[in-house]
Design an enzyme around this catalytic site. Structure first.
Site, PDB file in Angstrom:
ATOM      1  CE  LYS A 170      26.711 -68.741   6.225  1.00 26.49           C
ATOM      2  NZ  LYS A 170      26.796 -70.063   5.621  1.00 26.49           N
TER       3      LYS A 170
ATOM      4  CG  ASP B 278      25.806 -68.237   2.637  1.00 28.22           C
ATOM      5  OD1 ASP B 278      26.049 -67.261   3.362  1.00 28.22           O
ATOM      6  OD2 ASP B 278      25.845 -69.403   3.047  1.00 28.22           O
TER       7      ASP B 278
ATOM      8  CB  CYS C 263      23.508 -72.028   4.351  1.00 27.60           C
ATOM      9  SG  CYS C 263      25.210 -72.568   4.037  1.00 27.60           S
TER      10      CYS C 263
END
Length: 197
Positions: free
Chosen positions: A78, A18, A111
């Site tokens: 996601k 990310d 995450c």
């Protein structure tokens, strides 16, 4: 024999989590974190370690930043805080279920943490590259690293990973990896954390 966390090019995978455009102004040490992750990605290509890239809600948070050098990779979109979504699980199966994960990206307490827990529960050894992982808050980052260490993840650095993967100056790719270490890793604010380890 008990695992000591020795990295190997066989059975390893690089997780890139990310590192997206909208995070750029808010993440502590973002430029240096991405720079270190980019070196790990370059090393993975040299050494044949497969990379896996995710993006958190790219419609709102934008694409992966270009300086990571991941334009040729498929980014798995996601909304969950773990990278272990169905598409990634399938990719891991196709790779023969690697036994070690090298993990970098953001955010450490979200995450990165959720991905680490999922990988550990699957019996995969997790190596979190501390100078290639961050959060908006340095407090969240440092406590996340401490918490993940308690859960059984190994904390390491970019240069330590590069050296562990080649193991020997006689390694056929050592010269290429050595070029990635010409300049020491930038200080990403981890020295204050060291006393708490």
């Amino acid at each position: 024999m008990a695992s000591v966390g020795r990295l190997s090019t066989k059975g390893s995978v690089l997780f890139l989590c990310d590192m997206q455009e909208k995070f750029r102004p808010n993440i502590f040490q973002f430029t240096n974190i991405v720079s270190n992750a980019a070196r790990l990605l370059q090393a993975s290509r040299i050494l044949g370690i497969p990379p896996i890239l995710t993006e958190q809600y790219p419609k709102g948070l934008g694409p992966t930043v270009p300086e990571l050098g991941a334009a040729d990779l498929t980014a798995h979109a996601k909304t969950s805080f773990t990278m272990m979504i169905e598409e990634v699980e399938k990719q891991l199966e196709a790779l023969g279920n690697p036994k070690q994960a090298i993990l970098c990206g953001i955010e450490a307490h979200a995450c990165i943490a959720c991905t680490t827990y999922d990988l550990l529960e699957k019996g995969i050894e997790v190596h979190i590259v501390a100078d290639a992982v961050s959060s908006r808050s340095q407090t969240d980052r440092l406590f996340a690293l401490s918490r993940l260490k308690q859960s059984g993840a190994y904390l390491t650095t970019t240069e330590a990973v590069l050296l562990q993967l080649v193991q020997d100056a006689k390694h056929p790719n050592f010269k290429e990896i050595q070029k990635l270490m010409l300049h020491p890793s930038p200080d990403t604010g981890l020295l204050a954390f060291f006393s708490a380890l």
